[in-house]
Design a protein around this motif. Structure first.
Motif, PDB file in Angstrom:
ATOM      1  N   ASP A 310       0.821  -1.210   0.000  1.00  0.00           N
ATOM      2  CA  ASP A 310       0.000   0.000   0.000  1.00  0.00           C
ATOM      3  C   ASP A 310       0.857   1.263   0.000  1.00  0.00           C
ATOM      4  OD1 ASP A 310      -2.208  -1.637   0.077  1.00  0.00           O
ATOM      5  OD2 ASP A 310      -2.509  -1.453   2.242  1.00  0.00           O
ATOM      6  N   LEU A 311       1.976   1.208   0.700  1.00  0.00           N
ATOM      7  CA  LEU A 311       2.857   2.378   0.806  1.00  0.00           C
ATOM      8  C   LEU A 311       3.921   2.414  -0.288  1.00  0.00           C
ATOM      9  CD1 LEU A 311       3.389   2.295   4.668  1.00  0.00           C
ATOM     10  CD2 LEU A 311       2.024   3.961   3.401  1.00  0.00           C
ATOM     11  N   GLN A 312       3.918   1.406  -1.176  1.00  0.00           N
ATOM     12  CA  GLN A 312       4.934   1.293  -2.230  1.00  0.00           C
ATOM     13  C   GLN A 312       6.334   1.348  -1.623  1.00  0.00           C
ATOM     14  OE1 GLN A 312       4.086   4.280  -5.185  1.00  0.00           O
ATOM     15  NE2 GLN A 312       2.195   3.295  -5.842  1.00  0.00           N
ATOM     16  N   TYR A 313       6.483   0.569  -0.576  1.00  0.00           N
ATOM     17  CA  TYR A 313       7.758   0.541   0.148  1.00  0.00           C
ATOM     18  C   TYR A 313       8.384  -0.837  -0.020  1.00  0.00           C
ATOM     19  CZ  TYR A 313      11.015   0.279   4.078  1.00  0.00           C
ATOM     20  OH  TYR A 313      12.135   0.104   4.855  1.00  0.00           O
ATOM     21  N   GLN A 314       9.657  -0.879  -0.396  1.00  0.00           N
ATOM     22  CA  GLN A 314      10.371  -2.135  -0.580  1.00  0.00           C
ATOM     23  C   GLN A 314      11.672  -2.103   0.205  1.00  0.00           C
ATOM     24  OE1 GLN A 314      10.161  -1.685  -4.928  1.00  0.00           O
ATOM     25  NE2 GLN A 314       9.376  -3.773  -5.016  1.00  0.00           N
ATOM     26  N   ASN A 315      11.918  -3.185   0.926  1.00  0.00           N
ATOM     27  CA  ASN A 315      13.126  -3.276   1.739  1.00  0.00           C
ATOM     28  C   ASN A 315      13.667  -4.695   1.609  1.00  0.00           C
ATOM     29  OD1 ASN A 315      14.766  -3.845   4.225  1.00  0.00           O
ATOM     30  ND2 ASN A 315      14.279  -1.705   4.640  1.00  0.00           N
ATOM     31  N   LEU A 316      14.805  -4.830   0.952  1.00  0.00           N
ATOM     32  CA  LEU A 316      15.356  -6.149   0.658  1.00  0.00           C
ATOM     33  C   LEU A 316      15.666  -6.927   1.926  1.00  0.00           C
ATOM     34  CD1 LEU A 316      16.375  -8.167  -1.448  1.00  0.00           C
ATOM     35  CD2 LEU A 316      18.593  -7.005  -1.367  1.00  0.00           C
ATOM     36  N   ASP A 317      16.230  -6.268   2.932  1.00  0.00           N
ATOM     37  CA  ASP A 317      16.573  -6.966   4.170  1.00  0.00           C
ATOM     38  C   ASP A 317      15.320  -7.490   4.876  1.00  0.00           C
ATOM     39  OD1 ASP A 317      19.243  -6.479   3.757  1.00  0.00           O
ATOM     40  OD2 ASP A 317      19.259  -4.628   4.940  1.00  0.00           O
ATOM     41  N   LEU A 318      14.261  -6.679   4.889  1.00  0.00           N
ATOM     42  CA  LEU A 318      13.020  -7.108   5.527  1.00  0.00           C
ATOM     43  C   LEU A 318      12.408  -8.294   4.790  1.00  0.00           C
ATOM     44  CD1 LEU A 318      10.673  -6.708   7.540  1.00  0.00           C
ATOM     45  CD2 LEU A 318       9.684  -5.094   5.898  1.00  0.00           C
ATOM     46  N   PHE A 319      12.290  -8.187   3.456  1.00  0.00           N
ATOM     47  CA  PHE A 319      11.685  -9.266   2.672  1.00  0.00           C
ATOM     48  C   PHE A 319      12.503 -10.555   2.781  1.00  0.00           C
ATOM     49  CE2 PHE A 319       9.827  -5.938  -0.497  1.00  0.00           C
ATOM     50  CZ  PHE A 319       8.977  -5.492   0.501  1.00  0.00           C
ATOM     51  N   THR A 320      13.827 -10.415   2.733  1.00  0.00           N
ATOM     52  CA  THR A 320      14.697 -11.595   2.833  1.00  0.00           C
ATOM     53  C   THR A 320      14.564 -12.251   4.200  1.00  0.00           C
ATOM     54  OG1 THR A 320      16.256 -10.584   1.279  1.00  0.00           O
ATOM     55  CG2 THR A 320      17.056 -12.430   2.611  1.00  0.00           C
ATOM     56  N   ALA A 321      14.482 -11.435   5.251  1.00  0.00           N
ATOM     57  CA  ALA A 321      14.335 -11.979   6.607  1.00  0.00           C
ATOM     58  C   ALA A 321      13.032 -12.764   6.744  1.00  0.00           C
ATOM     59  CB  ALA A 321      14.394 -10.852   7.632  1.00  0.00           C
TER      60      ALA A 321
END
Length: 626
Positions: A310-321
């Motif tokens: 919804d916020l169009q926010y992407q974080n590789l470390d968060l998704f990978t975790a």
């Protein structure tokens, strides 16, 4: 603070999602006037029942109260100083106050004594103290009475009328009261009340007061105020909302070190509910969540991923975790839970190879538990992210085709088209589904549909291109009556064109916006030798087209979302276009427009030159045909 913040963030998200279905469960305890004083300690119950006169400020007459054996003990520092007096003098006789309104200085005690004396100074101090405390008690009664009056308001305009009379009461209290009133209204009534609100002369005054108070009120109360404004319907691009958002952020960041992992998890939902993309807060909360991901429940993982979308926010470390956590604990998750997580990953363009491979193996083992919706979702995820398993691809296609085949008679025309399109992206062409799709009544139904008409046209074009360009001999004669789409490019590539001119120094060495069959076009076309060391002028190259040494090179400018997140892995639609361009005789070069924009001209020239020319063109100077 941690428990309260966690509760607030969770309650904020739930209330916004249900829009008025629940009310605030927290009672706001505020004391803006600082009215609470230390409790009076009485040493003698006789004095506790002593009643003062109501009109202490009048001095026309006096009355004496004779008290045998009276002394005053005054607390000064850490020592008690004793003073004696014979007579207690009041300045006026009037109505007696109720005993609950009597007050003394909290540091002054009264005790019995045996020697009657008069101490006018001590008595005067008592009277002044009583006057001061009585004034404070009256203010406290006013505060309670005003809050009670606000609660009796029946409309938001009534609240503004009350604010006009009592502007010193907490501005946040007024706005929270407005929402409590508005949430019980219908949407039409709320819209009408909101219009009256804007026209009320006190509304601007209240907004200004809220912005002034924002710096001094507590974070929790300010967030409830912001929530109330949003739910009332104040536009989020207004100056008022933006100021409060910044103050809530410039405050939340200061308290980040007090956040627990649960606080950080709930912050995603709170920001999404307010539609406020605070990258600073999201980055800090992502670090906390990623470091403490183990034990996070399924519903919270889904909520955080949905909030990121919804916020169009992407974080590789968060998704990978999150993906690593699900992968290492894979056996404890139900298949539908993993499917839900993969579904949200797909919407965020995130491809986790290990998790997708593990899930594919489970699909092979438990395909009997999949329903129609599950199968279509799996096809969409794996085709969109262009994910293949080196050892299990053919087995996966067979299992998923057989599972969906049981639902074939029940599939709607649109779902049938979506399934066939996904199969085509994955380079799998089951004849039973293609034959079902190409029935005249189904094609006509799809072409006449008003729902997702543009998407339907696009998918039909892609399926038609597959029939002609892929190796499907049994179905090559099938034709779909489709209209030609516009050949205009979807976006301008002036930047890449200027870089090409800088490299080639001649507009005659390339074509731009080249329209191709099957509704394809390429941004730039070059004619090169087969080793990609030389570029031929477009006009002269046609004379050499019979020569097998001539190579058609297609430069395809693609946006960031054409690749999987944080990788150069092309997604399904782009991968299929590359296959078809190769079938049309092109060597395809992908140019990531976002990467180009990040570079200065010199670096961009070097980057694109390395893309166009093969390593054989270097280290010697590149020679262009004249």
């Amino acid at each position: 603070m941690n428990n309260k913040t966690s509760f607030f963030l969770w309650n904020l998200r739930i209330n916004i999602c249900s829009f008025g279905s629940t009310s605030f469960r927290r009672t706001m305890k505020v004391d803006p006037l600082e009215l609470h004083k230390p409790t009076l300690i009485y040493q003698n119950r006789t004095l506790k029942n002593f009643l003062f006169c109501n009109s202490l400020q009048k001095s026309q007459s006096s009355v004496r109260f004779f008290c045998q054996s009276m002394s005053i003990f005054q607390l000064e520092g850490n020592e008690i100083q004793k003073r004696s007096l014979n007579t207690l003098i009041s300045t006026s006789v009037g109505k007696l106050l109720h005993r609950r309104q009597q007050s003394f200085d909290s540091q002054c005690f009264l005790m019995l004594h045996t020697t009657p004396q008069i101490d006018v100074d001590g008595l005067e101090k008592m009277v002044v103290s009583a006057e001061h405390d009585l004034s404070q008690k009256e203010k406290q009664l006013d505060f309670v009475r005003h809050r009670h009056l606000i609660q009796q308001c029946n409309s938001m305009s009534d609240v503004l009328d009350m604010f006009s009379k009592f502007p010193k009461l907490s501005s946040c209290r007024y706005l929270i009261t407005m929402w409590k009133i508005a949430k019980n209204m219908s949407e039409d009534q709320r819209r009408f009340e909101r219009q009256l609100l804007y026209e009320h002369p006190a509304f601007n005054q209240l907004c200004n007061q809220v912005m002034k108070d924002a710096k001094i009120v507590k974070l929790q109360q300010l967030m409830f105020t912001l929530y109330s404004l949003i739910k009332i319907g104040i536009p989020q691009n207004t100056y008022l909302i933006q100021v409060l958002l910044r103050v809530v952020q410039i405050k939340a960041i200061k308290e980040l070190n007090k956040f627990t992992p649960v606080n950080s998890q709930h912050m995603f939902g709170a920001l999404a509910a307010m539609n406020y993309r605070s990258v600073v807060l999201l980055n800090e909360c992502s670090k906390m969540v990623a470091a403490n991901i183990h034990g996070c429940p399924f519903w919270m993982l889904i909520n955080m991923l949905q909030s990121c979308k919804d916020l169009q926010y992407q974080n590789l470390d968060l998704f990978t975790a999150i993906a690593d956590y699900v992968t290492t604990t894979f056996d404890m998750w139900k298949m539908k839970q993993v499917l839900g997580i993969l579904f949200h990953f797909e919407s965020l363009r995130f491809r986790h190879i290990d998790l997708m491979n593990l899930f594919l193996k489970r699909v092979l083992d438990e395909s009997q538990f999949l329903n129609q919706k599950d199968i279509l979702c799996i096809l969409n995820i794996y085709s969109s992210l262009n994910h293949f398993h080196e050892c299990k691809d053919q087995q996966f296609f067979e299992v998923i085709t057989n599972a969906l085949n049981t639902y074939l008679p029940k599939l709607s025309s649109l779902n049938l088209l979506k399934a066939v399109y996904c199969f085509c992206v994955l380079k799998h062409f089951p004849e039973e589904f293609l034959n079902q799709l190409f029935q005249e009544n189904i094609i006509n139904e799809l072409l006449m549909s008003d729902i997702e008409s543009e998407k339907i046209e696009y998918m039909l074009h892609q399926v038609s291109a597959c029939l002609e360009l892929e190796d499907i001999s049994a179905l090559k004669s099938t034709a779909i009556p489709l209209k030609e789409c516009s050949s205009a490019p979807l976006h301008s590539n002036t930047l890449v064109e200027n870089i090409l001119l800088n490299i080639l120094e001649d507009k005659g060495l390339f074509l731009k916006n080249v329209q191709l069959p099957h509704n394809y076009f390429v941004d730039f076309e070059l004619k090169m030798d087969s080793r990609r060391t030389r570029v031929f002028p477009i006009s002269d190259a046609d004379a050499f087209m019979a020569d097998s040494d001539i190579l058609r090179v297609a430069l395809v400018c693609v946006p960031r979302n054409a690749f999987c997140f944080a990788s150069t892995h092309p997604r399904g639609g782009l991968q299929m276009k590359m296959r078809h361009l190769k079938a049309l005789g092109f060597h395809v070069i992908l140019v990531n427009t976002l990467e180009i924009k990040k570079l200065d001209l010199k670096a961009a020239v070097t980057f694109l030159k390395a893309k166009i020319f093969s390593p054989e063109a270097f280290p010697t100077a590149t020679k262009f045909a004249s």
